[in-house]
Write an enzyme that holds these catalytic residues in place. Structure first.
Site, PDB file in Angstrom:
ATOM      1  N   GLU A  34      -2.217 -21.305  -7.699  1.00 44.21           N
ATOM      2  CA  GLU A  34      -1.582 -19.996  -7.941  1.00 44.21           C
ATOM      3  C   GLU A  34      -2.218 -19.336  -9.158  1.00 44.21           C
ATOM      4  O   GLU A  34      -2.373 -19.971 -10.207  1.00 44.21           O
ATOM      5  CB  GLU A  34      -0.089 -20.218  -8.171  1.00 44.21           C
ATOM      6  CG  GLU A  34       0.777 -19.163  -7.541  1.00 44.21           C
ATOM      7  CD  GLU A  34       0.709 -19.180  -6.011  1.00 44.21           C
ATOM      8  OE1 GLU A  34       0.024 -18.293  -5.457  1.00 44.21           O
ATOM      9  OE2 GLU A  34       1.319 -20.053  -5.388  1.00 44.21           O
ATOM     10  N   SER A  68       4.926   2.672  11.521  1.00 41.78           N
ATOM     11  CA  SER A  68       5.365   1.274  11.418  1.00 41.78           C
ATOM     12  C   SER A  68       6.871   1.193  11.589  1.00 41.78           C
ATOM     13  O   SER A  68       7.597   2.128  11.211  1.00 41.78           O
ATOM     14  CB  SER A  68       4.986   0.713  10.039  1.00 41.78           C
ATOM     15  OG  SER A  68       5.653  -0.509   9.818  1.00 41.78           O
ATOM     16  N   ALA A 134       8.185 -11.041  -0.105  1.00 41.34           N
ATOM     17  CA  ALA A 134       8.743 -12.385  -0.302  1.00 41.34           C
ATOM     18  C   ALA A 134       7.685 -13.370  -0.779  1.00 41.34           C
ATOM     19  O   ALA A 134       7.946 -14.558  -0.902  1.00 41.34           O
ATOM     20  CB  ALA A 134       9.359 -12.891   0.998  1.00 41.34           C
ATOM     21  N   LEU A 136       4.952 -13.908   0.939  1.00 39.68           N
ATOM     22  CA  LEU A 136       4.295 -14.458   2.132  1.00 39.68           C
ATOM     23  C   LEU A 136       3.168 -13.546   2.612  1.00 39.68           C
ATOM     24  O   LEU A 136       2.617 -13.733   3.677  1.00 39.68           O
ATOM     25  CB  LEU A 136       5.312 -14.677   3.248  1.00 39.68           C
ATOM     26  CG  LEU A 136       6.461 -15.626   2.883  1.00 39.68           C
ATOM     27  CD1 LEU A 136       7.390 -15.815   4.078  1.00 39.68           C
ATOM     28  CD2 LEU A 136       5.933 -16.975   2.420  1.00 39.68           C
ATOM     29  N   SER A 137       2.844 -12.567   1.783  1.00 38.55           N
ATOM     30  CA  SER A 137       1.721 -11.673   2.017  1.00 38.55           C
ATOM     31  C   SER A 137       1.819 -10.870   3.314  1.00 38.55           C
ATOM     32  O   SER A 137       0.935 -10.911   4.168  1.00 38.55           O
ATOM     33  CB  SER A 137       0.381 -12.417   1.951  1.00 38.55           C
ATOM     34  OG  SER A 137      -0.596 -11.500   1.523  1.00 38.55           O
ATOM     35  N   SER A 138       2.887 -10.118   3.408  1.00 35.42           N
ATOM     36  CA  SER A 138       2.943  -9.106   4.468  1.00 35.42           C
ATOM     37  C   SER A 138       1.801  -8.110   4.282  1.00 35.42           C
ATOM     38  O   SER A 138       1.343  -7.502   5.245  1.00 35.42           O
ATOM     39  CB  SER A 138       4.282  -8.391   4.444  1.00 35.42           C
ATOM     40  OG  SER A 138       4.433  -7.606   3.281  1.00 35.42           O
ATOM     41  N   GLU A 171      -6.381  -3.021  -0.659  1.00 34.66           N
ATOM     42  CA  GLU A 171      -5.235  -3.344  -1.519  1.00 34.66           C
ATOM     43  C   GLU A 171      -5.526  -2.986  -2.978  1.00 34.66           C
ATOM     44  O   GLU A 171      -4.680  -2.431  -3.677  1.00 34.66           O
ATOM     45  CB  GLU A 171      -4.881  -4.831  -1.375  1.00 34.66           C
ATOM     46  CG  GLU A 171      -3.595  -5.189  -2.067  1.00 34.66           C
ATOM     47  CD  GLU A 171      -2.793  -6.279  -1.359  1.00 34.66           C
ATOM     48  OE1 GLU A 171      -3.112  -6.610  -0.198  1.00 34.66           O
ATOM     49  OE2 GLU A 171      -1.849  -6.783  -1.967  1.00 34.66           O
ATOM     50  N   ASP A 183      -5.271 -14.066  -0.061  1.00 32.89           N
ATOM     51  CA  ASP A 183      -4.347 -13.769   1.033  1.00 32.89           C
ATOM     52  C   ASP A 183      -5.099 -13.322   2.278  1.00 32.89           C
ATOM     53  O   ASP A 183      -4.795 -13.742   3.397  1.00 32.89           O
ATOM     54  CB  ASP A 183      -3.371 -12.662   0.621  1.00 32.89           C
ATOM     55  CG  ASP A 183      -2.522 -13.051  -0.571  1.00 32.89           C
ATOM     56  OD1 ASP A 183      -2.614 -14.213  -1.017  1.00 32.89           O
ATOM     57  OD2 ASP A 183      -1.767 -12.181  -1.062  1.00 32.89           O
ATOM     58  N   TYR A 235       2.042  -9.165 -13.450  1.00 30.07           N
ATOM     59  CA  TYR A 235       0.832  -9.667 -12.795  1.00 30.07           C
ATOM     60  C   TYR A 235      -0.417  -9.209 -13.549  1.00 30.07           C
ATOM     61  O   TYR A 235      -1.307 -10.009 -13.874  1.00 30.07           O
ATOM     62  CB  TYR A 235       0.812  -9.178 -11.343  1.00 30.07           C
ATOM     63  CG  TYR A 235      -0.290  -9.735 -10.485  1.00 30.07           C
ATOM     64  CD1 TYR A 235      -0.092 -10.876  -9.720  1.00 30.07           C
ATOM     65  CD2 TYR A 235      -1.535  -9.117 -10.434  1.00 30.07           C
ATOM     66  CE1 TYR A 235      -1.093 -11.379  -8.919  1.00 30.07           C
ATOM     67  CE2 TYR A 235      -2.555  -9.612  -9.635  1.00 30.07           C
ATOM     68  CZ  TYR A 235      -2.330 -10.736  -8.878  1.00 30.07           C
ATOM     69  OH  TYR A 235      -3.334 -11.226  -8.091  1.00 30.07           O
TER      70      TYR A 235
HETATM   71  P1  ADP Z   1       3.914  -9.242   0.047  1.00 27.88           P
HETATM   72  O1  ADP Z   1       2.486  -9.126   0.424  1.00 27.88           O
HETATM   73  O2  ADP Z   1       4.203 -10.433  -0.788  1.00 27.88           O
HETATM   74  O3  ADP Z   1       4.845  -9.169   1.210  1.00 27.88           O
HETATM   75  P2  ADP Z   1       3.283  -6.792  -1.309  1.00 27.88           P
HETATM   76  O4  ADP Z   1       3.999  -5.993  -2.335  1.00 27.88           O
HETATM   77  O5  ADP Z   1       1.925  -7.283  -1.631  1.00 27.88           O
HETATM   78  O6  ADP Z   1       4.264  -7.981  -0.884  1.00 27.88           O
HETATM   79  O7  ADP Z   1       3.143  -5.925   0.015  1.00 27.88           O
HETATM   80  C1  ADP Z   1       4.288  -5.361   0.601  1.00 27.88           C
HETATM   81  C2  ADP Z   1       4.011  -3.924   0.963  1.00 27.88           C
HETATM   82  O8  ADP Z   1       3.041  -3.889   2.048  1.00 27.88           O
HETATM   83  C3  ADP Z   1       5.210  -3.203   1.506  1.00 27.88           C
HETATM   84  O9  ADP Z   1       5.996  -2.664   0.473  1.00 27.88           O
HETATM   85  C4  ADP Z   1       4.566  -2.117   2.361  1.00 27.88           C
HETATM   86  O10 ADP Z   1       4.117  -1.061   1.550  1.00 27.88           O
HETATM   87  C5  ADP Z   1       3.344  -2.835   2.936  1.00 27.88           C
HETATM   88  N1  ADP Z   1       3.665  -3.449   4.236  1.00 27.88           N
HETATM   89  C6  ADP Z   1       3.741  -4.750   4.533  1.00 27.88           C
HETATM   90  N2  ADP Z   1       4.050  -4.950   5.829  1.00 27.88           N
HETATM   91  C7  ADP Z   1       4.182  -3.730   6.374  1.00 27.88           C
HETATM   92  C8  ADP Z   1       4.502  -3.231   7.680  1.00 27.88           C
HETATM   93  N3  ADP Z   1       4.754  -4.049   8.700  1.00 27.88           N
HETATM   94  N4  ADP Z   1       4.533  -1.897   7.859  1.00 27.88           N
HETATM   95  C9  ADP Z   1       4.277  -1.054   6.840  1.00 27.88           C
HETATM   96  N5  ADP Z   1       3.977  -1.447   5.602  1.00 27.88           N
HETATM   97  C10 ADP Z   1       3.928  -2.762   5.350  1.00 27.88           C
HETATM   98 MG    MG Z   2       0.897  -8.935  -0.949  1.00 26.98          MG
END
Ligand code: ADP
Ligand code: MG
Length: 393
Positions: A34, A68, A134, A136-138, A171, A183, A235
């Site tokens: 990390e 989305s 969370a 988990l890198s959305s 990003e 990620d 960060y």
């Molecule tokens: P993490 O990567 O840990 O989940 P981040 O802050 O790096 O958190 O990224 C989250 C952001 O990415 C959300 O606030 C949104 O802006 C964008 N995001 C993630 N998934 C989606 C999705 N399915 N649709 C639209 N935006 C998304």
């Molecule tokens: Mg992220």
């Protein structure tokens, strides 16, 4: 209903038709390593069985439109305008849309071509079951799914590493979040029941068998619900401390130090900077030790390394929060093999490596402990090391 179907339905709502294809990319859990990524160090993440799906169709007019389930108001711009929007005028784009639009923009530079304005326009509908914010890198999941889709329909034929780099560029520059490459690499390169051992300096990767399934082990994710925000706060401060430490030690990056250098480091810098450095240097070593231990002894032997990683983040890097500490301590006391917070910190999730037959017991024990402490109920679930980005239809 499946997330892929949600993306399809959203696409139909947007365009009235069916998409040309479906692509997806997973979130990731970082098993260990990390805040080593931007220090040119080592990480060992795995892709998880939660994915972001993209349904994409071509359009004639050279425009890119994204929508989305996360925010159903579509955002639309001319492909030719992306270069003017990013990075300088990114504030004109609602934040979530900077991820997919930023990927479109970044692909033009990674592909090293000025052709993007002449590429076909696209409609993109996005649906995801990766929890947002969370740890988990959305963000990597949305980048990876978008990058894979655009790479295909624009005929770029970029490598998975190039697509990961486009995601990172989006990003960093289009969103403005100063994150490393881990990620995106995990999301692009993941394999079933395996981790991606990544050297963040060279971008060399090795697929490392985790053997969790065969050993009857599960990875429990405890999402505390405490939100972090990468584009602000701690960060960036941690990154600055690492750069300061490297400069004082006369190395290009903290990756160039080993545990044996720590005594000298302590004598040269203030206590806070030293502890930041010590976390990164010892964490790098723990990644190497984890890979070696997995290969020599198997997954049950890595518990102590996971535990030590958490202590280092809590005490030296100071990026944990009480909810994460409680999740880790409770899981461990209830029988976890090892546990640590995962992701950038200041919230997000912890992981615990546990026996399969302990899932219910440890989940309940952690949930009860949160209630007793007066914390909001955590979201507790298992994840499984899974395949990376794919074209699904
Ligand atoms: P993490 O990567 O840990 O989940 P981040 O802050 O790096 O958190 O990224 C989250 C952001 O990415 C959300 O606030 C949104 O802006 C964008 N995001 C993630 N998934 C989606 C999705 N399915 N649709 C639209 N935006 C998304
Ligand atoms: Mg992220």
């Amino acid at each position: 209903m499946s997330t892929a179907q949600n993306a399809r339905d959203l696409f139909r709502d947007l365009t009235g038709g069916a998409p040309a294809g479906l692509w997806s990319a997973p979130g990731r859990v970082n098993l260990i390593g990390e805040h080593t990524d931007y220090n040119d160090g080592f990480v060992l993440p795995f892709a998880i069985d939660h994915r972001t799906h993209v349904a994409l169709g071509l359009r004639e007019d050279g425009r890119i439109r994204v929508v989305s389930t996360f925010d159903p108001v579509p955002v639309e711009v001319d492909l030719a305008d992306l270069d003017a929007l990013f990075p300088t005028r990114r504030d004109e784009v609602v934040e979530w849309a900077r991820y997919p639009l930023g990927v479109g923009w970044a692909l033009s530079t990674v592909a090293n071509t000025a052709d993007v304005p002449r590429f076909p326009g696209v409609d993109i509908a996005i649906a995801s079951d990766v929890p947002v914010g969370a740890g988990l890198s959305s963000s990597a999941a949305i980048e990876g799914a978008t990058a894979s889709a655009l790479d295909d329909v624009w005929g770029l034929r970029l490598s998975r590493v190039d697509l990961a780099q486009a995601g990172r560029r989006a990003e960093n520059e289009a969103v403005g979040a100063p994150t490393g490459i881990m990620d995106q690499m995990a999301s692009m390169l993941g394999k079933s029941d395996a981790g991606i051992f990544l050297d963040c300096r060279t971008l060399d990767t090795e697929v490392v068998d985790l053997g969790f399934a065969a050993a009857g082990l599960e990875v429990l994710v405890i999402d505390t619900g405490v939100k972090h925000a990468h584009s602000t706060g701690g960060y960036g401060e941690r990154r600055a401390a690492c750069e300061r430490g490297a400069e004082i030690m006369g190395v290009a990056a903290l990756r160039d130090l080993s545990v044996a250098d720590l005594d000298r480091a302590r004598s040269l810098m203030d206590d806070v900077t030293f502890r930041r450095v010590r976390h990164v240097v010892t964490e790098n070593q723990r990644v190497l030790d984890t890979v070696a231990t997995l290969r020599r002894e198997g997954p049950r032997a890595i518990g102590g390394l996971l535990d030590a990683s958490h202590v280092s983040m809590r005490d030296d890097f100071e990026i944990s929060v009480p909810e994460l500490d409680l999740a880790v301590d409770t899981a461990r006391a209830a029988g976890a093999i090892g546990a640590r917070m995962t992701g950038g910190g200041f919230g997000g999730a912890a992981i615990a490596l546990i026996e399969r037959d302990a899932v219910a017991h440890i989940s309940h024990t952690v949930t009860d402990a949160f209630a007793d402490a007066g914390f909001a109920a955590p979201h507790v679930f298992t994840v499984h090391p899974s395949a990376g980005a794919s074209r699904d239809a």
